[in-house]
Motif scaffolding. Structure first.
Motif, PDB file in Angstrom:
ATOM      1  N   GLY A   1       0.844  -1.352  -0.030  1.00  0.00           N
ATOM      2  CA  GLY A   1      -0.077  -0.124  -0.088  1.00  0.00           C
ATOM      3  C   GLY A   1       0.817   1.301  -0.117  1.00  0.00           C
ATOM      4  O   GLY A   1       0.442   2.378  -0.509  1.00  0.00           O
ATOM      5  N   GLU A   2       1.995   1.261   0.261  1.00  0.00           N
ATOM      6  CA  GLU A   2       2.969   2.253   0.209  1.00  0.00           C
ATOM      7  C   GLU A   2       3.670   2.398  -1.088  1.00  0.00           C
ATOM      8  O   GLU A   2       4.309   1.471  -1.709  1.00  0.00           O
ATOM      9  CB  GLU A   2       3.963   2.378   1.577  1.00  0.00           C
ATOM     10  N   ILE A   3       3.927   3.724  -1.499  1.00  0.00           N
ATOM     11  CA  ILE A   3       4.628   4.171  -2.781  1.00  0.00           C
ATOM     12  C   ILE A   3       6.053   3.891  -2.364  1.00  0.00           C
ATOM     13  O   ILE A   3       6.843   4.104  -1.530  1.00  0.00           O
ATOM     14  CB  ILE A   3       4.463   5.633  -3.155  1.00  0.00           C
ATOM     15  N   VAL A   4       6.741   2.700  -3.385  1.00  0.00           N
ATOM     16  CA  VAL A   4       8.142   2.531  -3.197  1.00  0.00           C
ATOM     17  C   VAL A   4       8.809   3.015  -4.666  1.00  0.00           C
ATOM     18  O   VAL A   4      10.145   3.240  -4.654  1.00  0.00           O
ATOM     19  CB  VAL A   4       8.309   1.141  -3.157  1.00  0.00           C
ATOM     20  N   ALA A   5       8.286   3.402  -5.714  1.00  0.00           N
ATOM     21  CA  ALA A   5       8.828   3.725  -7.125  1.00  0.00           C
ATOM     22  C   ALA A   5       7.849   4.578  -7.968  1.00  0.00           C
ATOM     23  O   ALA A   5       6.469   4.374  -7.839  1.00  0.00           O
ATOM     24  CB  ALA A   5       9.458   2.479  -7.754  1.00  0.00           C
ATOM     25  N   VAL A   6       8.483   5.539  -8.534  1.00  0.00           N
ATOM     26  CA  VAL A   6       7.574   6.140  -9.487  1.00  0.00           C
ATOM     27  C   VAL A   6       8.403   5.939 -11.003  1.00  0.00           C
ATOM     28  O   VAL A   6       9.454   6.445 -11.033  1.00  0.00           O
ATOM     29  CB  VAL A   6       7.532   7.637  -9.140  1.00  0.00           C
ATOM     30  N   ASN A   7       7.628   5.563 -11.806  1.00  0.00           N
ATOM     31  CA  ASN A   7       8.276   5.472 -13.189  1.00  0.00           C
ATOM     32  C   ASN A   7       9.719   4.603 -13.087  1.00  0.00           C
ATOM     33  O   ASN A   7      10.692   4.828 -13.832  1.00  0.00           O
ATOM     34  CB  ASN A   7       8.337   6.569 -13.896  1.00  0.00           C
ATOM     35  N   GLY A   8       9.566   3.733 -12.239  1.00  0.00           N
ATOM     36  CA  GLY A   8      10.911   2.798 -11.971  1.00  0.00           C
ATOM     37  C   GLY A   8      11.960   3.194 -11.141  1.00  0.00           C
ATOM     38  O   GLY A   8      13.008   2.718 -10.488  1.00  0.00           O
ATOM     39  N   GLU A   9      11.707   4.763 -10.765  1.00  0.00           N
ATOM     40  CA  GLU A   9      12.576   5.423  -9.671  1.00  0.00           C
ATOM     41  C   GLU A   9      12.358   4.967  -8.376  1.00  0.00           C
ATOM     42  O   GLU A   9      11.270   5.345  -8.007  1.00  0.00           O
ATOM     43  CB  GLU A   9      12.642   6.990 -10.011  1.00  0.00           C
ATOM     44  N   GLN A  10      13.117   4.410  -7.671  1.00  0.00           N
ATOM     45  CA  GLN A  10      13.204   4.007  -6.413  1.00  0.00           C
ATOM     46  C   GLN A  10      13.072   5.226  -5.215  1.00  0.00           C
ATOM     47  O   GLN A  10      13.908   6.119  -5.238  1.00  0.00           O
ATOM     48  CB  GLN A  10      14.051   2.893  -5.993  1.00  0.00           C
ATOM     49  N   PHE A  11      12.277   5.153  -4.357  1.00  0.00           N
ATOM     50  CA  PHE A  11      12.119   6.124  -3.317  1.00  0.00           C
ATOM     51  C   PHE A  11      11.801   5.465  -1.828  1.00  0.00           C
ATOM     52  O   PHE A  11      10.912   4.594  -1.677  1.00  0.00           O
ATOM     53  CB  PHE A  11      10.793   6.988  -3.524  1.00  0.00           C
ATOM     54  N   ASP A  12      12.735   5.852  -1.047  1.00  0.00           N
ATOM     55  CA  ASP A  12      12.859   5.393   0.327  1.00  0.00           C
ATOM     56  C   ASP A  12      11.885   6.379   0.992  1.00  0.00           C
ATOM     57  O   ASP A  12      11.121   6.241   2.176  1.00  0.00           O
ATOM     58  CB  ASP A  12      14.097   5.275   0.963  1.00  0.00           C
ATOM     59  N   ASP A  13      12.195   7.647   0.827  1.00  0.00           N
ATOM     60  CA  ASP A  13      11.443   8.844   1.383  1.00  0.00           C
ATOM     61  C   ASP A  13       9.974   8.955   0.663  1.00  0.00           C
ATOM     62  O   ASP A  13       9.969   9.382  -0.513  1.00  0.00           O
ATOM     63  CB  ASP A  13      12.240  10.227   1.145  1.00  0.00           C
ATOM     64  N   LYS A  14       8.985   8.837   1.436  1.00  0.00           N
ATOM     65  CA  LYS A  14       7.627   8.733   0.768  1.00  0.00           C
ATOM     66  C   LYS A  14       7.134   9.946   0.447  1.00  0.00           C
ATOM     67  O   LYS A  14       6.452  10.450  -0.566  1.00  0.00           O
ATOM     68  CB  LYS A  14       6.517   8.099   1.805  1.00  0.00           C
ATOM     69  N   ILE A  15       7.400  11.247   0.960  1.00  0.00           N
ATOM     70  CA  ILE A  15       7.320  12.644   0.826  1.00  0.00           C
ATOM     71  C   ILE A  15       7.865  13.062  -0.398  1.00  0.00           C
ATOM     72  O   ILE A  15       7.230  13.589  -1.373  1.00  0.00           O
ATOM     73  CB  ILE A  15       7.762  13.613   1.748  1.00  0.00           C
ATOM     74  N   LYS A  16       9.022  12.640  -0.762  1.00  0.00           N
ATOM     75  CA  LYS A  16       9.807  12.770  -2.053  1.00  0.00           C
ATOM     76  C   LYS A  16       9.160  12.026  -3.173  1.00  0.00           C
ATOM     77  O   LYS A  16       8.815  12.486  -4.272  1.00  0.00           O
ATOM     78  CB  LYS A  16      11.219  12.375  -1.924  1.00  0.00           C
ATOM     79  N   ALA A  17       8.516  10.990  -2.965  1.00  0.00           N
ATOM     80  CA  ALA A  17       7.717  10.162  -3.896  1.00  0.00           C
ATOM     81  C   ALA A  17       6.534  11.028  -4.345  1.00  0.00           C
ATOM     82  O   ALA A  17       6.077  11.161  -5.529  1.00  0.00           O
ATOM     83  CB  ALA A  17       7.297   8.802  -3.427  1.00  0.00           C
ATOM     84  N   ILE A  18       5.737  11.563  -3.369  1.00  0.00           N
ATOM     85  CA  ILE A  18       4.550  12.184  -3.492  1.00  0.00           C
ATOM     86  C   ILE A  18       5.196  13.640  -4.227  1.00  0.00           C
ATOM     87  O   ILE A  18       4.187  13.937  -5.085  1.00  0.00           O
ATOM     88  CB  ILE A  18       3.966  12.470  -2.165  1.00  0.00           C
ATOM     89  N   GLN A  19       6.139  14.193  -4.027  1.00  0.00           N
ATOM     90  CA  GLN A  19       6.662  15.371  -4.588  1.00  0.00           C
ATOM     91  C   GLN A  19       6.817  15.185  -6.094  1.00  0.00           C
ATOM     92  O   GLN A  19       6.433  16.015  -6.963  1.00  0.00           O
ATOM     93  CB  GLN A  19       7.720  16.215  -4.093  1.00  0.00           C
ATOM     94  N   LYS A  20       7.298  13.949  -6.399  1.00  0.00           N
ATOM     95  CA  LYS A  20       7.820  13.634  -7.765  1.00  0.00           C
ATOM     96  C   LYS A  20       6.314  13.314  -8.520  1.00  0.00           C
ATOM     97  O   LYS A  20       6.386  13.625  -9.648  1.00  0.00           O
ATOM     98  CB  LYS A  20       8.558  12.335  -7.729  1.00  0.00           C
ATOM     99  N   ILE A  21       5.371  12.720  -7.855  1.00  0.00           N
ATOM    100  CA  ILE A  21       4.223  12.465  -8.781  1.00  0.00           C
ATOM    101  C   ILE A  21       3.550  13.994  -8.906  1.00  0.00           C
ATOM    102  O   ILE A  21       2.785  14.317  -9.856  1.00  0.00           O
ATOM    103  CB  ILE A  21       3.284  11.613  -7.956  1.00  0.00           C
ATOM    104  N   GLU A  22       3.584  14.886  -7.898  1.00  0.00           N
ATOM    105  CA  GLU A  22       3.112  16.133  -8.030  1.00  0.00           C
ATOM    106  C   GLU A  22       3.681  16.748  -9.246  1.00  0.00           C
ATOM    107  O   GLU A  22       2.920  17.315  -9.959  1.00  0.00           O
ATOM    108  CB  GLU A  22       3.210  16.798  -6.754  1.00  0.00           C
ATOM    109  N   GLU A  23       4.998  16.652  -9.147  1.00  0.00           N
ATOM    110  CA  GLU A  23       5.650  17.505 -10.237  1.00  0.00           C
ATOM    111  C   GLU A  23       5.344  16.849 -11.771  1.00  0.00           C
ATOM    112  O   GLU A  23       4.906  17.661 -12.528  1.00  0.00           O
ATOM    113  CB  GLU A  23       7.036  17.245 -10.208  1.00  0.00           C
ATOM    114  N   ILE A  24       4.993  15.798 -11.789  1.00  0.00           N
ATOM    115  CA  ILE A  24       4.841  14.934 -13.161  1.00  0.00           C
ATOM    116  C   ILE A  24       3.277  15.408 -13.472  1.00  0.00           C
ATOM    117  O   ILE A  24       3.012  15.772 -14.581  1.00  0.00           O
ATOM    118  CB  ILE A  24       4.627  13.674 -13.049  1.00  0.00           C
ATOM    119  N   GLY A  25       2.295  15.258 -12.400  1.00  0.00           N
ATOM    120  CA  GLY A  25       0.978  15.376 -12.728  1.00  0.00           C
ATOM    121  C   GLY A  25       0.504  17.107 -12.770  1.00  0.00           C
ATOM    122  O   GLY A  25      -0.191  17.342 -13.667  1.00  0.00           O
ATOM    123  N   ALA A  26       1.458  17.748 -12.195  1.00  0.00           N
ATOM    124  CA  ALA A  26       1.056  19.242 -12.189  1.00  0.00           C
ATOM    125  C   ALA A  26       1.515  19.979 -13.723  1.00  0.00           C
ATOM    126  O   ALA A  26       0.843  20.826 -14.202  1.00  0.00           O
ATOM    127  CB  ALA A  26       1.924  19.991 -11.119  1.00  0.00           C
TER     128      ALA A  26
END
Length: 400
Positions: free
Chosen positions: A222-247
């Motif tokens: 249930g927790e985000i671990v990767a965005v487009n194959g890029e691994q994220f240990d920091d969930k906040i940074k994963a959210i920010q990455k998705i925001e950057e793409i979606g925005a």
């Protein structure tokens, strides 16, 4: 006599700036505390610190509770696919709770006599702050100058200017609250129920070079671990990455009409690319990895979880119980959800998961079955129809 210590929940805006200066003028020892749940930039925090001392604070602190906010709230909102009225990511409401908890905790640490905030008497935030302070800092006085004095913006600005503090507090057509879980937009056309927000009211606009692009979000329990194959240990940074793409596609725009805690209806616009994309990706993955009744009951408790967050009931003892159920439901929610992005919208494409229940060898929907025979299917259908056949056999006049 020693001065009374007061902690001001300081955002740097007009109301809290007035509060810091007025309480300092009234002889309080003012501690300005900015509780950051991910919505302040480094530049804003630096400016807040400079202004707090100019306004008369004896000490300024930034209380960074972004990771705590994720671990104790955002995580469960993702687990529960929580959207108020199936529309609005519960951003401001949940942020305020954790800001209030951080402020109360700090007030207790320094032995404050009082806590102050700048909320008016017309909204939800006064309830979120007051209730949290009453529970988390019992016996500490709560001061709310803006609410109690029914101050106008002009009165506050005039007071600040008269005492040598000048800043741009121009009343804008729209008011914004920027956070890690979306930006809320109030005022302007939203005051007319027949209108929506124009393009220039939004802070983020289409800048994507491609007309369409795939977004792949990978979850582990249930927790985000990767965005487009890029691994994220920091969930906040994963959210920010998705925001950057979606925005960049201006995704996540909408307006919500809902019931406030104090009983009136409220309308708010928002842009929330990350929450919308994450929740729909997570929901898509759950459809294939959870059983029917897991999905059903999780939706019921998640709805209550969101309501309690909005209604300032985060400290209600049932919340950890709901969180335990939501956490348990995620044990098999592992895999990648695939979305297709386009300007102003997106669609779900599919999922890739070892826990995909559609891969059962017992049958493929609408195609073939190997787990039962045709006669067994007929028998199942006949038995399932028994209650209806019993009822309509007796009440023949009620047949539809």
């Amino acid at each position: 006599m020693s001065k009374k210590k007061v902690v001001v929940a300081f955002s740097g805006g007009l109301d809290t700036s007035y509060t810091v200066m007025k309480l300092a003028q009234d002889g309080y020892e003012v501690y300005a505390a900015c509780a950051n749940t991910g919505g302040f930039s480094a530049e804003q925090l630096k400016k807040n610190e400079e202004n707090a001392y100019k306004l008369g604070a004896v000490k300024y602190v930034t209380l960074d509770v972004t990771q705590e906010y994720y671990a104790k709230s955002l995580k469960y909102m993702i687990f529960g696919n929580v959207l108020r009225n199936n529309c609005y990511p519960i951003s401001v409401s949940s942020e305020r709770i954790f800001q209030a908890i951080a402020i109360a905790r700090y007030a207790n640490e320094i032995g404050a006599d009082a806590i102050a905030h700048g909320s008016t008497g017309a909204g939800n935030d006064q309830i979120r702050f007051d209730m949290t302070f009453l529970v988390m800092a019992p016996g500490v006085e709560i001061i709310t100058l803006t609410r109690d004095k029914k101050l106008t913006r002009k009165e506050e600005v005039d007071f600040l200017n008269e005492h040598g503090f000048f800043a741009d507090f121009t009343k804008l057509k729209y008011s914004y609250n920027v956070g890690i879980w979306g930006t809320s937009i109030c005022g302007g056309e939203l005051l007319d129920p027949t209108q929506g927000l124009p393009e220039d009211a939004y802070l983020k606009h289409v800048t994507a070079k491609e007309q369409e692009a795939l977004l792949k979000i990978t979850f582990d329990k249930g927790e985000i671990v990767a965005v487009n194959g890029e691994q994220f240990d920091d969930k906040i940074k994963a959210i920010q990455k998705i925001e950057e793409i979606g925005a960049s596609y201006a995704i996540g725009r909408d307006a919500n009409v809902g019931d406030t805690i104090i009983g009136i209806k409220g309308r708010v616009g928002f842009e929330a690319a990350a929450p919308k994309l994450i929740i729909e990706a997570h929901r898509l993955l759950e459809k294939s990895t959870l059983s029917k009744w897991q999905q059903y009951w999780k939706d019921q408790v998640a709805n209550w979880y969101g309501m309690f967050l909005h209604e300032s009931q985060y400290l209600e003892p049932v919340m950890p119980d709901i969180e335990a159920m939501l956490t348990s439901s995620q044990r098999n929610v592992t895999g990648t959800a695939i979305l297709k992005l386009r300007p102003f919208g997106f669609e779900t494409v599919g999922i890739d998961s070892a826990n995909d229940l559609t891969k059962s060898k017992l049958g493929e929907y609408g195609e073939t079955q190997t787990g039962w025979t045709a006669d067994e299917a007929k028998g199942f259908i006949k038995v399932s129809s028994t209650p209806l056949r019993v009822y309509y056999g007796i009440h023949k006049d009620e047949k539809r």
